[in-house]
Scaffold this motif. Structure first.
Motif, PDB file in Angstrom:
ATOM      1  N   THR A  91      44.471  30.178  31.740  1.00 36.89           N
ATOM      2  CA  THR A  91      44.569  28.733  31.866  1.00 36.89           C
ATOM      3  C   THR A  91      43.624  28.073  30.885  1.00 36.89           C
ATOM      4  OG1 THR A  91      45.042  28.977  34.217  1.00 36.89           O
ATOM      5  CG2 THR A  91      44.351  26.807  33.471  1.00 36.89           C
ATOM      6  N   THR A  92      44.099  27.051  30.213  1.00 36.61           N
ATOM      7  CA  THR A  92      43.227  26.291  29.310  1.00 36.61           C
ATOM      8  C   THR A  92      43.053  24.892  29.876  1.00 36.61           C
ATOM      9  OG1 THR A  92      45.090  25.588  27.949  1.00 36.61           O
ATOM     10  CG2 THR A  92      43.933  27.587  27.268  1.00 36.61           C
ATOM     11  N   TYR A  93      41.895  24.342  29.682  1.00 39.86           N
ATOM     12  CA  TYR A  93      41.571  23.010  30.182  1.00 39.86           C
ATOM     13  C   TYR A  93      41.195  22.125  29.003  1.00 39.86           C
ATOM     14  CZ  TYR A  93      41.387  25.393  34.658  1.00 39.86           C
ATOM     15  OH  TYR A  93      41.718  26.113  35.769  1.00 39.86           O
ATOM     16  N   PRO A  94      41.480  20.831  29.108  1.00 39.68           N
ATOM     17  CA  PRO A  94      41.103  19.950  27.996  1.00 39.68           C
ATOM     18  C   PRO A  94      39.587  19.873  27.844  1.00 39.68           C
ATOM     19  CG  PRO A  94      41.926  18.678  29.868  1.00 39.68           C
ATOM     20  CD  PRO A  94      42.117  20.122  30.205  1.00 39.68           C
ATOM     21  N   ARG A  95      39.147  19.713  26.625  1.00 37.17           N
ATOM     22  CA  ARG A  95      37.721  19.605  26.340  1.00 37.17           C
ATOM     23  C   ARG A  95      37.203  18.263  26.833  1.00 37.17           C
ATOM     24  NH1 ARG A  95      34.471  17.900  21.807  1.00 37.17           N
ATOM     25  NH2 ARG A  95      32.582  19.149  21.778  1.00 37.17           N
TER      26      ARG A  95
END
Length: 69
Positions: A2-6
């Protein structure tokens, strides 16, 4: 994965204050009303305990108070 916004940090301080933020939690307990909804965290390098108060308006700055120096 999963990637999350910076996201930018909500608060920063210089090396004269401390050097390593360690953990933190938004206090929602009932015993310490003065800490209610404040982000409580420590700095490993200085040994200080801090609390951040959220901004009163959107886009405002969080304010820091030293709880234990």
């Amino acid at each position: 994965a999963t990637t999350y916004p910076r996201r930018e940090p909500i608060h920063a301080y210089d090396r004269g204050v401390g050097s390593s933020i360690t953990g933190g939690v938004i206090y929602r307990g009932g015993r310490l009303t003065e800490l209610q909804e404040r982000y409580v965290f420590s700095d490993y390098g200085s040994g200080r305990l801090f609390a951040l108060t959220p901004p009163a308006t959107a886009g405002g700055a969080w304010t820091r108070a030293t709880l234990v120096d």
